[in-house]
Design a protein around this motif. Structure first.
Motif, PDB file in Angstrom:
ATOM      1  N   GLU A  11       4.349   5.930   0.938  1.00 30.79           N
ATOM      2  CA  GLU A  11       4.530   4.596   1.616  1.00 30.79           C
ATOM      3  C   GLU A  11       3.131   4.353   2.637  1.00 30.79           C
ATOM      4  OE1 GLU A  11       8.365   2.825   3.375  1.00 30.79           O
ATOM      5  OE2 GLU A  11       7.589   4.114   4.881  1.00 30.79           O
ATOM      6  N   SER A  12       2.692   3.058   2.363  1.00 28.52           N
ATOM      7  CA  SER A  12       1.740   2.764   3.020  1.00 28.52           C
ATOM      8  C   SER A  12       2.215   2.147   4.348  1.00 28.52           C
ATOM      9  CB  SER A  12       0.909   1.771   2.562  1.00 28.52           C
ATOM     10  OG  SER A  12       1.430   0.453   2.149  1.00 28.52           O
ATOM     11  N   PHE A  13       1.182   1.817   5.310  1.00 32.86           N
ATOM     12  CA  PHE A  13       1.616   1.161   6.514  1.00 32.86           C
ATOM     13  C   PHE A  13       2.430  -0.317   6.252  1.00 32.86           C
ATOM     14  CE2 PHE A  13       0.590  -1.909   9.787  1.00 32.86           C
ATOM     15  CZ  PHE A  13       1.301  -1.118  10.971  1.00 32.86           C
ATOM     16  N   GLY A  14       1.636  -1.059   5.284  1.00 30.32           N
ATOM     17  CA  GLY A  14       2.288  -2.439   5.022  1.00 30.32           C
ATOM     18  C   GLY A  14       3.533  -2.165   4.341  1.00 30.32           C
ATOM     19  N   GLU A  15       3.693  -1.490   3.610  1.00 33.39           N
ATOM     20  CA  GLU A  15       4.988  -1.210   2.947  1.00 33.39           C
ATOM     21  C   GLU A  15       6.190  -0.697   3.687  1.00 33.39           C
ATOM     22  OE1 GLU A  15       7.319   1.535  -0.510  1.00 33.39           O
ATOM     23  OE2 GLU A  15       5.269   1.741  -0.172  1.00 33.39           O
ATOM     24  N   ALA A  16       5.931  -0.013   4.771  1.00 34.84           N
ATOM     25  CA  ALA A  16       6.616   0.432   5.568  1.00 34.84           C
ATOM     26  C   ALA A  16       7.100  -0.978   6.557  1.00 34.84           C
ATOM     27  CB  ALA A  16       6.080   1.552   6.668  1.00 34.84           C
ATOM     28  N   LEU A  17       6.310  -1.576   6.929  1.00 32.85           N
ATOM     29  CA  LEU A  17       6.614  -2.845   7.774  1.00 32.85           C
ATOM     30  C   LEU A  17       7.440  -3.671   6.948  1.00 32.85           C
ATOM     31  CD1 LEU A  17       3.399  -4.156   9.670  1.00 32.85           C
ATOM     32  CD2 LEU A  17       5.582  -2.998  10.590  1.00 32.85           C
ATOM     33  N   LEU A  18       7.081  -3.844   5.762  1.00 32.82           N
ATOM     34  CA  LEU A  18       7.920  -5.080   4.854  1.00 32.82           C
ATOM     35  C   LEU A  18       9.251  -4.264   4.582  1.00 32.82           C
ATOM     36  CD1 LEU A  18       5.304  -6.273   2.305  1.00 32.82           C
ATOM     37  CD2 LEU A  18       6.284  -7.570   4.305  1.00 32.82           C
ATOM     38  N   GLY A  19       9.249  -2.915   4.380  1.00 35.00           N
ATOM     39  CA  GLY A  19      10.534  -2.252   4.045  1.00 35.00           C
ATOM     40  C   GLY A  19      11.405  -2.334   5.415  1.00 35.00           C
ATOM     41  N   ALA A  20      10.871  -2.375   6.445  1.00 37.15           N
ATOM     42  CA  ALA A  20      11.893  -2.331   7.678  1.00 37.15           C
ATOM     43  C   ALA A  20      12.705  -3.449   7.694  1.00 37.15           C
ATOM     44  CB  ALA A  20      10.887  -2.366   8.942  1.00 37.15           C
ATOM     45  N   VAL A  21      12.157  -4.564   6.960  1.00 32.98           N
ATOM     46  CA  VAL A  21      12.970  -5.654   6.771  1.00 32.98           C
ATOM     47  C   VAL A  21      13.907  -5.828   5.590  1.00 32.98           C
ATOM     48  CG1 VAL A  21      13.005  -8.348   6.596  1.00 32.98           C
ATOM     49  CG2 VAL A  21      11.023  -7.151   7.971  1.00 32.98           C
ATOM     50  N   LEU A  22      13.246  -5.272   4.731  1.00 34.58           N
ATOM     51  CA  LEU A  22      14.125  -5.384   3.312  1.00 34.58           C
ATOM     52  C   LEU A  22      15.164  -4.127   3.422  1.00 34.58           C
ATOM     53  CD1 LEU A  22      11.265  -5.385   0.747  1.00 34.58           C
ATOM     54  CD2 LEU A  22      12.942  -7.147   1.135  1.00 34.58           C
ATOM     55  N   ASP A  23      15.159  -3.067   3.890  1.00 34.24           N
ATOM     56  CA  ASP A  23      15.968  -1.996   4.084  1.00 34.24           C
ATOM     57  C   ASP A  23      17.225  -2.388   4.940  1.00 34.24           C
ATOM     58  OD1 ASP A  23      14.277  -0.774   2.416  1.00 34.24           O
ATOM     59  OD2 ASP A  23      13.610   0.783   4.094  1.00 34.24           O
ATOM     60  N   ARG A  24      17.020  -3.307   5.905  1.00 34.48           N
ATOM     61  CA  ARG A  24      18.061  -3.734   6.819  1.00 34.48           C
ATOM     62  C   ARG A  24      18.566  -5.182   6.612  1.00 34.48           C
ATOM     63  NH1 ARG A  24      15.189  -2.531  12.422  1.00 34.48           N
ATOM     64  NH2 ARG A  24      16.881  -3.639  13.269  1.00 34.48           N
ATOM     65  N   ALA A  25      18.043  -5.958   5.679  1.00 33.91           N
ATOM     66  CA  ALA A  25      18.516  -7.473   5.396  1.00 33.91           C
ATOM     67  C   ALA A  25      19.836  -7.563   4.675  1.00 33.91           C
ATOM     68  CB  ALA A  25      17.447  -8.076   4.318  1.00 33.91           C
ATOM     69  N   HIS A  26      20.151  -6.381   3.960  1.00 29.29           N
ATOM     70  CA  HIS A  26      21.481  -6.586   3.143  1.00 29.29           C
ATOM     71  C   HIS A  26      22.777  -6.694   4.271  1.00 29.29           C
ATOM     72  CE1 HIS A  26      24.469  -6.537   0.166  1.00 29.29           C
ATOM     73  NE2 HIS A  26      25.213  -5.402   0.478  1.00 29.29           N
ATOM     74  N   GLU A  27      22.997  -5.970   5.240  1.00 24.67           N
ATOM     75  CA  GLU A  27      23.964  -5.988   6.019  1.00 24.67           C
ATOM     76  C   GLU A  27      23.579  -6.605   7.397  1.00 24.67           C
ATOM     77  OE1 GLU A  27      25.603  -1.995   5.893  1.00 24.67           O
ATOM     78  OE2 GLU A  27      26.758  -2.418   3.992  1.00 24.67           O
TER      79      GLU A  27
END
Length: 397
Positions: A11-27
Protein backbone atom coordinates in the motif's frame (compact mmCIF):
# COMPACT_ATOMS: atom_id res chain seq x y z
CA UNK A 1 14.04 -17.94 -18.71
CA UNK A 2 13.98 -15.26 -16.05
CA UNK A 3 11.07 -15.71 -13.65
CA UNK A 4 8.59 -12.84 -13.59
CA UNK A 5 8.82 -10.55 -10.61
CA UNK A 6 5.62 -10.47 -8.60
CA UNK A 7 3.66 -7.26 -8.83
CA UNK A 8 4.13 -4.84 -5.97
CA UNK A 9 0.92 -4.99 -3.96
CA UNK A 10 2.11 -2.98 -0.99
CA UNK A 11 0.00 0.00 0.00
CA UNK A 12 1.41 3.35 -1.06
CA UNK A 13 0.78 6.56 0.83
CA UNK A 14 -1.72 7.74 -1.77
CA UNK A 15 -3.61 4.47 -1.76
CA UNK A 16 -3.77 4.59 2.03
CA UNK A 17 -5.34 8.05 1.91
CA UNK A 18 -7.97 7.07 -0.64
CA UNK A 19 -8.51 3.78 1.15
CA UNK A 20 -9.26 5.66 4.36
CA UNK A 21 -12.30 7.09 2.59
CA UNK A 22 -13.33 3.99 0.66
CA UNK A 23 -12.98 1.56 3.57
CA UNK A 24 -15.29 3.61 5.78
CA UNK A 25 -17.71 4.90 3.14
CA UNK A 26 -20.15 1.98 3.16
CA UNK A 27 -21.37 2.35 6.73
CA UNK A 28 -20.38 5.96 7.37
CA UNK A 29 -23.25 7.99 8.91
CA UNK A 30 -23.83 11.27 7.02
CA UNK A 31 -22.83 13.47 9.97
CA UNK A 32 -19.37 11.85 10.07
CA UNK A 33 -18.38 12.87 6.53
CA UNK A 34 -16.85 16.06 7.93
CA UNK A 35 -14.62 14.31 10.50
CA UNK A 36 -13.53 11.81 7.84
CA UNK A 37 -12.48 14.65 5.51
CA UNK A 38 -10.63 16.35 8.37
CA UNK A 39 -8.78 13.13 9.22
CA UNK A 40 -7.67 12.49 5.63
CA UNK A 41 -6.57 16.10 5.13
CA UNK A 42 -4.54 15.99 8.34
CA UNK A 43 -2.73 12.84 7.15
CA UNK A 44 -1.80 14.73 3.99
CA UNK A 45 -0.32 17.52 6.08
CA UNK A 46 -3.17 19.94 5.51
CA UNK A 47 -5.15 22.07 7.91
CA UNK A 48 -8.31 24.21 8.04
CA UNK A 49 -10.36 21.76 5.92
CA UNK A 50 -13.69 23.06 4.75
CA UNK A 51 -16.61 21.57 2.82
CA UNK A 52 -18.87 24.19 1.22
CA UNK A 53 -22.30 23.32 -0.20
CA UNK A 54 -24.34 25.37 -2.66
CA UNK A 55 -27.54 26.85 -1.24
CA UNK A 56 -30.86 26.27 -3.03
CA UNK A 57 -30.89 29.81 -4.39
CA UNK A 58 -27.45 29.22 -5.97
CA UNK A 59 -26.09 32.40 -4.41
CA UNK A 60 -23.94 31.14 -1.54
CA UNK A 61 -21.50 28.41 -0.59
CA UNK A 62 -22.37 27.36 2.96
CA UNK A 63 -19.86 25.60 5.28
CA UNK A 64 -20.79 22.10 6.39
CA UNK A 65 -20.45 21.75 10.16
CA UNK A 66 -18.53 18.81 11.60
CA UNK A 67 -15.78 17.93 14.03
CA UNK A 68 -12.46 18.98 12.53
CA UNK A 69 -14.01 21.10 9.78
CA UNK A 70 -13.54 24.87 9.57
CA UNK A 71 -16.77 26.84 9.83
CA UNK A 72 -17.23 30.50 9.04
CA UNK A 73 -19.77 32.61 7.21
CA UNK A 74 -21.27 31.55 3.87
CA UNK A 75 -19.26 32.75 0.87
CA UNK A 76 -20.87 34.61 -2.01
CA UNK A 77 -20.45 32.55 -5.17
CA UNK A 78 -19.97 35.57 -7.42
CA UNK A 79 -17.41 37.22 -5.16
CA UNK A 80 -15.02 34.63 -3.73
CA UNK A 81 -12.20 32.30 -4.73
CA UNK A 82 -14.35 29.36 -3.64
CA UNK A 83 -17.08 30.70 -5.92
CA UNK A 84 -14.68 30.87 -8.87
CA UNK A 85 -13.74 27.25 -8.24
CA UNK A 86 -17.43 26.37 -8.06
CA UNK A 87 -18.54 28.19 -11.20
CA UNK A 88 -15.75 27.04 -13.49
CA UNK A 89 -15.19 23.60 -11.89
CA UNK A 90 -11.44 24.24 -11.65
CA UNK A 91 -8.93 24.10 -8.82
CA UNK A 92 -8.13 27.55 -7.44
CA UNK A 93 -4.96 28.10 -5.39
CA UNK A 94 -4.50 31.21 -3.25
CA UNK A 95 -1.16 32.01 -1.51
CA UNK A 96 -1.54 32.73 2.20
CA UNK A 97 0.81 33.55 5.02
CA UNK A 98 2.65 30.32 5.66
CA UNK A 99 0.97 28.26 2.97
CA UNK A 100 -1.42 27.86 0.06
CA UNK A 101 -5.22 27.66 0.26
CA UNK A 102 -6.52 25.17 -2.31
CA UNK A 103 -10.15 25.11 -3.45
CA UNK A 104 -11.27 21.96 -5.26
CA UNK A 105 -14.60 21.38 -7.04
CA UNK A 106 -16.82 18.66 -5.62
CA UNK A 107 -18.07 17.11 -8.85
CA UNK A 108 -20.43 14.21 -9.34
CA UNK A 109 -21.31 13.41 -12.94
CA UNK A 110 -20.75 17.04 -13.84
CA UNK A 111 -23.14 18.27 -11.15
CA UNK A 112 -21.35 20.67 -8.86
CA UNK A 113 -22.07 19.63 -5.29
CA UNK A 114 -19.87 22.30 -3.74
CA UNK A 115 -16.24 23.02 -2.93
CA UNK A 116 -13.61 21.43 -0.69
CA UNK A 117 -10.91 23.76 0.63
CA UNK A 118 -7.71 22.99 2.53
CA UNK A 119 -4.49 24.81 3.39
CA UNK A 120 -1.07 23.20 2.86
CA UNK A 121 2.34 24.58 3.77
CA UNK A 122 3.37 24.02 0.13
CA UNK A 123 1.84 22.30 -2.87
CA UNK A 124 3.31 20.02 -5.52
CA UNK A 125 1.78 17.93 -8.29
CA UNK A 126 1.47 14.88 -6.04
CA UNK A 127 -0.59 16.93 -3.57
CA UNK A 128 -2.80 18.22 -6.38
CA UNK A 129 -3.39 14.73 -7.77
CA UNK A 130 -4.28 13.25 -4.38
CA UNK A 131 -6.52 16.16 -3.42
CA UNK A 132 -8.45 15.98 -6.69
CA UNK A 133 -9.08 12.28 -6.16
CA UNK A 134 -10.06 12.81 -2.54
CA UNK A 135 -12.46 15.60 -3.53
CA UNK A 136 -14.03 13.26 -6.10
CA UNK A 137 -14.65 10.65 -3.41
CA UNK A 138 -16.02 13.27 -1.03
CA UNK A 139 -18.44 14.48 -3.73
CA UNK A 140 -19.66 10.91 -4.26
CA UNK A 141 -20.10 10.48 -0.51
CA UNK A 142 -22.15 13.66 -0.22
CA UNK A 143 -24.42 12.56 -3.06
CA UNK A 144 -24.93 8.99 -1.86
CA UNK A 145 -25.49 9.97 1.79
CA UNK A 146 -27.84 12.81 0.85
CA UNK A 147 -30.81 10.47 0.69
CA UNK A 148 -30.25 9.13 4.21
CA UNK A 149 -30.36 12.38 6.13
CA UNK A 150 -31.83 15.89 6.37
CA UNK A 151 -28.39 17.24 7.32
CA UNK A 152 -27.47 18.56 3.87
CA UNK A 153 -30.95 19.95 3.24
CA UNK A 154 -30.54 22.03 6.39
CA UNK A 155 -27.15 23.36 5.36
CA UNK A 156 -28.33 24.38 1.88
CA UNK A 157 -31.62 25.93 3.02
CA UNK A 158 -31.13 29.63 3.79
CA UNK A 159 -34.79 30.61 4.21
CA UNK A 160 -38.14 28.89 4.82
CA UNK A 161 -39.33 26.61 2.00
CA UNK A 162 -42.94 26.08 0.99
CA UNK A 163 -44.45 22.58 0.91
CA UNK A 164 -44.88 22.93 -2.86
CA UNK A 165 -41.19 23.73 -3.31
CA UNK A 166 -40.28 20.82 -1.04
CA UNK A 167 -42.20 18.50 -3.36
CA UNK A 168 -40.64 19.97 -6.50
CA UNK A 169 -37.06 19.72 -5.24
CA UNK A 170 -37.64 16.09 -4.31
CA UNK A 171 -38.73 15.41 -7.92
CA UNK A 172 -35.74 16.98 -9.64
CA UNK A 173 -32.76 15.16 -11.10
CA UNK A 174 -29.34 16.75 -10.45
CA UNK A 175 -29.36 20.35 -11.67
CA UNK A 176 -26.48 19.66 -14.05
CA UNK A 177 -25.01 16.78 -15.98
CA UNK A 178 -21.77 17.20 -17.93
CA UNK A 179 -20.79 14.29 -20.17
CA UNK A 180 -18.34 14.03 -23.09
CA UNK A 181 -21.05 14.35 -25.77
CA UNK A 182 -23.79 16.28 -24.02
CA UNK A 183 -24.38 18.64 -21.11
CA UNK A 184 -27.55 19.72 -19.29
CA UNK A 185 -28.09 22.47 -16.72
CA UNK A 186 -31.25 23.84 -15.11
CA UNK A 187 -32.39 26.24 -12.43
CA UNK A 188 -35.72 26.96 -10.72
CA UNK A 189 -36.95 30.29 -9.38
CA UNK A 190 -38.21 31.16 -6.83
CA UNK A 191 -36.10 28.44 -5.28
CA UNK A 192 -37.94 28.39 -1.95
CA UNK A 193 -41.46 28.84 -3.30
CA UNK A 194 -41.59 27.18 -6.73
CA UNK A 195 -44.93 25.54 -7.46
CA UNK A 196 -45.73 24.08 -10.87
CA UNK A 197 -42.49 24.23 -12.85
CA UNK A 198 -40.24 21.21 -13.15
CA UNK A 199 -37.95 19.37 -15.53
CA UNK A 200 -36.46 15.93 -15.96
CA UNK A 201 -33.85 14.25 -18.10
CA UNK A 202 -32.22 10.87 -18.62
CA UNK A 203 -29.26 9.74 -20.70
CA UNK A 204 -30.11 6.26 -21.96
CA UNK A 205 -27.29 4.99 -24.11
CA UNK A 206 -26.73 7.56 -26.85
CA UNK A 207 -30.15 9.21 -26.42
CA UNK A 208 -30.76 12.15 -24.09
CA UNK A 209 -34.41 12.48 -23.05
CA UNK A 210 -35.55 15.88 -21.73
CA UNK A 211 -38.83 17.37 -20.56
CA UNK A 212 -39.78 20.76 -19.13
CA UNK A 213 -43.27 21.34 -17.71
CA UNK A 214 -45.36 24.13 -16.25
CA UNK A 215 -48.46 23.06 -14.35
CA UNK A 216 -51.29 25.59 -14.21
CA UNK A 217 -51.89 27.49 -11.00
CA UNK A 218 -49.67 28.02 -7.99
CA UNK A 219 -48.72 26.40 -4.74
CA UNK A 220 -49.56 22.91 -3.63
CA UNK A 221 -52.19 22.23 -6.34
CA UNK A 222 -49.66 23.04 -9.07
CA UNK A 223 -46.94 20.97 -7.38
CA UNK A 224 -49.29 17.98 -7.16
CA UNK A 225 -50.15 18.26 -10.84
CA UNK A 226 -46.45 18.58 -11.73
CA UNK A 227 -45.74 15.42 -9.74
CA UNK A 228 -48.26 13.44 -11.80
CA UNK A 229 -46.95 14.93 -15.05
CA UNK A 230 -43.31 14.10 -14.30
CA UNK A 231 -44.18 10.68 -12.92
CA UNK A 232 -46.23 9.76 -16.00
CA UNK A 233 -43.48 11.11 -18.28
CA UNK A 234 -40.86 8.93 -16.58
CA UNK A 235 -43.11 5.90 -16.75
CA UNK A 236 -43.82 6.38 -20.46
CA UNK A 237 -40.19 7.15 -21.26
CA UNK A 238 -39.09 3.92 -19.58
CA UNK A 239 -41.54 1.98 -21.75
CA UNK A 240 -39.39 2.99 -24.73
CA UNK A 241 -42.21 4.65 -26.68
CA UNK A 242 -41.90 7.68 -28.98
CA UNK A 243 -42.63 11.32 -28.21
CA UNK A 244 -46.27 11.37 -29.49
CA UNK A 245 -47.07 8.28 -27.39
CA UNK A 246 -45.39 9.85 -24.35
CA UNK A 247 -47.55 12.95 -24.80
CA UNK A 248 -50.68 10.80 -25.03
CA UNK A 249 -49.75 8.88 -21.89
CA UNK A 250 -49.13 12.09 -19.90
CA UNK A 251 -52.29 13.68 -21.29
CA UNK A 252 -54.49 10.81 -20.12
CA UNK A 253 -52.81 10.61 -16.71
CA UNK A 254 -53.33 14.31 -15.95
CA UNK A 255 -56.90 14.36 -17.31
CA UNK A 256 -57.90 11.28 -15.31
CA UNK A 257 -56.47 12.63 -12.08
CA UNK A 258 -57.50 16.31 -12.27
CA UNK A 259 -60.36 16.64 -14.77
CA UNK A 260 -60.86 18.71 -17.94
CA UNK A 261 -60.19 22.15 -16.43
CA UNK A 262 -56.58 21.45 -15.49
CA UNK A 263 -53.54 21.27 -17.72
CA UNK A 264 -49.74 21.21 -17.90
CA UNK A 265 -47.72 22.78 -20.71
CA UNK A 266 -44.79 20.63 -21.76
CA UNK A 267 -41.73 20.61 -24.00
CA UNK A 268 -40.32 17.14 -24.69
CA UNK A 269 -37.08 16.40 -26.52
CA UNK A 270 -34.90 13.51 -27.59
CA UNK A 271 -31.32 14.17 -28.67
CA UNK A 272 -29.14 11.60 -30.40
CA UNK A 273 -25.79 12.48 -28.83
CA UNK A 274 -23.93 10.61 -31.57
CA UNK A 275 -25.37 12.51 -34.55
CA UNK A 276 -26.74 15.71 -32.99
CA UNK A 277 -30.23 15.02 -34.35
CA UNK A 278 -32.84 16.47 -31.99
CA UNK A 279 -36.60 15.81 -32.06
CA UNK A 280 -39.15 17.67 -29.99
CA UNK A 281 -42.85 17.98 -29.27
CA UNK A 282 -44.40 21.20 -28.01
CA UNK A 283 -47.57 21.02 -25.93
CA UNK A 284 -48.57 24.66 -25.40
CA UNK A 285 -45.13 25.67 -24.13
CA UNK A 286 -43.02 28.72 -25.11
CA UNK A 287 -40.76 27.68 -28.03
CA UNK A 288 -37.12 27.06 -27.09
CA UNK A 289 -34.31 29.12 -28.58
CA UNK A 290 -31.18 27.94 -30.36
CA UNK A 291 -27.78 29.35 -29.39
CA UNK A 292 -25.11 28.83 -32.04
CA UNK A 293 -21.67 30.40 -32.07
CA UNK A 294 -22.39 32.05 -28.69
CA UNK A 295 -25.41 33.91 -30.08
CA UNK A 296 -29.15 33.26 -30.32
CA UNK A 297 -29.81 32.38 -33.95
CA UNK A 298 -33.47 31.38 -33.95
CA UNK A 299 -36.59 30.50 -32.01
CA UNK A 300 -37.46 26.87 -32.57
CA UNK A 301 -40.98 27.58 -33.82
CA UNK A 302 -42.91 24.43 -34.62
CA UNK A 303 -46.46 23.07 -34.69
CA UNK A 304 -47.90 22.71 -31.19
CA UNK A 305 -50.63 20.64 -29.66
CA UNK A 306 -52.80 21.36 -26.63
CA UNK A 307 -51.24 21.25 -23.16
CA UNK A 308 -51.16 17.91 -21.37
CA UNK A 309 -54.55 17.12 -19.83
CA UNK A 310 -56.72 18.84 -22.47
CA UNK A 311 -56.94 15.93 -24.92
CA UNK A 312 -55.10 17.52 -27.81
CA UNK A 313 -54.55 15.87 -31.21
CA UNK A 314 -51.49 13.73 -31.87
CA UNK A 315 -48.54 16.13 -31.74
CA UNK A 316 -46.22 16.75 -34.68
CA UNK A 317 -42.58 15.84 -34.13
CA UNK A 318 -40.16 18.57 -35.18
CA UNK A 319 -36.53 17.84 -36.04
CA UNK A 320 -33.23 19.71 -36.27
CA UNK A 321 -29.63 18.67 -36.83
CA UNK A 322 -27.43 20.44 -34.29
CA UNK A 323 -23.89 21.61 -34.86
CA UNK A 324 -21.01 21.02 -32.48
CA UNK A 325 -21.37 23.35 -29.48
CA UNK A 326 -25.03 24.27 -30.12
CA UNK A 327 -27.14 25.02 -27.07
CA UNK A 328 -30.92 24.80 -26.79
CA UNK A 329 -32.54 26.92 -24.08
CA UNK A 330 -35.98 25.91 -22.78
CA UNK A 331 -37.89 28.17 -20.38
CA UNK A 332 -41.30 28.62 -18.80
CA UNK A 333 -43.57 31.57 -19.47
CA UNK A 334 -43.02 33.03 -16.01
CA UNK A 335 -39.57 34.06 -17.17
CA UNK A 336 -40.80 36.38 -19.92
CA UNK A 337 -44.28 37.34 -18.69
CA UNK A 338 -43.07 38.89 -15.46
CA UNK A 339 -43.54 42.65 -15.43
CA UNK A 340 -40.63 44.95 -14.77
CA UNK A 341 -40.84 47.73 -12.25
CA UNK A 342 -42.93 50.29 -14.13
CA UNK A 343 -45.40 47.83 -15.67
CA UNK A 344 -43.78 46.68 -18.94
CA UNK A 345 -43.65 42.92 -19.56
CA UNK A 346 -40.11 41.59 -19.51
CA UNK A 347 -40.50 39.87 -22.86
CA UNK A 348 -38.55 37.45 -25.01
CA UNK A 349 -36.39 40.11 -26.70
CA UNK A 350 -34.78 41.02 -23.39
CA UNK A 351 -34.27 37.33 -22.64
CA UNK A 352 -32.40 36.97 -25.95
CA UNK A 353 -30.28 40.06 -25.22
CA UNK A 354 -29.27 38.60 -21.86
CA UNK A 355 -28.40 35.23 -23.44
CA UNK A 356 -26.23 36.91 -26.08
CA UNK A 357 -24.40 38.95 -23.48
CA UNK A 358 -23.65 35.98 -21.22
CA UNK A 359 -22.70 33.68 -24.09
CA UNK A 360 -19.85 36.06 -24.96
CA UNK A 361 -18.16 35.08 -21.70
CA UNK A 362 -17.49 31.60 -23.08
CA UNK A 363 -18.29 29.99 -19.74
CA UNK A 364 -19.63 26.49 -19.31
CA UNK A 365 -23.31 25.66 -19.57
CA UNK A 366 -23.82 25.36 -15.83
CA UNK A 367 -22.33 28.78 -15.07
CA UNK A 368 -24.19 30.42 -17.98
CA UNK A 369 -27.57 28.98 -16.94
CA UNK A 370 -27.13 30.10 -13.36
CA UNK A 371 -25.91 33.58 -14.34
CA UNK A 372 -28.75 33.94 -16.85
CA UNK A 373 -31.39 33.18 -14.23
CA UNK A 374 -29.91 35.64 -11.74
CA UNK A 375 -29.36 38.32 -14.39
CA UNK A 376 -32.96 38.05 -15.53
CA UNK A 377 -34.23 38.26 -11.97
CA UNK A 378 -32.20 41.42 -11.34
CA UNK A 379 -33.48 42.91 -14.60
CA UNK A 380 -37.04 42.27 -13.37
CA UNK A 381 -36.26 44.24 -10.23
CA UNK A 382 -35.82 41.08 -8.16
CA UNK A 383 -39.44 40.09 -8.80
CA UNK A 384 -40.55 36.52 -9.41
CA UNK A 385 -44.31 36.36 -8.91
CA UNK A 386 -44.59 33.24 -11.09
CA UNK A 387 -42.27 30.27 -11.45
CA UNK A 388 -39.39 31.08 -13.81
CA UNK A 389 -37.42 28.02 -14.88
CA UNK A 390 -34.52 27.55 -17.30
CA UNK A 391 -33.10 24.38 -18.81
CA UNK A 392 -30.19 24.39 -21.26
CA UNK A 393 -28.92 21.47 -23.33
CA UNK A 394 -25.57 21.53 -25.11
CA UNK A 395 -24.51 19.07 -27.81
CA UNK A 396 -20.77 18.75 -27.42
CA UNK A 397 -20.27 16.42 -30.37
Amino acid sequence: MTPERPADRSESFGEALLGAVLDRAHELPPHLIGPLVADVVERLGGHRPQVLLQDYGQLLLVPLAGEGLTGGAPQVIDDSEAGRCFLDAVTVEVPEDGGVRIHLPLLDGGDQVGVMAVTLDSVDDDDRRLLLRISGLVADLLVTKHGYSDLFFGVRRREPMSVAAEIQWSLLPPLAMIMPRVAVAGILEPAYDVGGDSFDYALNGAILHVVMIDAMGHGLDAATMATVAIGSYRHARRLGIGLPAIYDFMDRAVAKQFGPEHFVTAQMMQLDTTTGQVQWVNAGHPPPILVRGHRVTQRLLAPTTLPVGLGGPKPSVSELRLMHGDRILCFTDGLIEEHERGGREFGEDQLIDCVNHLEKTGRGIRAVTRSLSHTLKRARGGRTTDDATLLMVEWRG
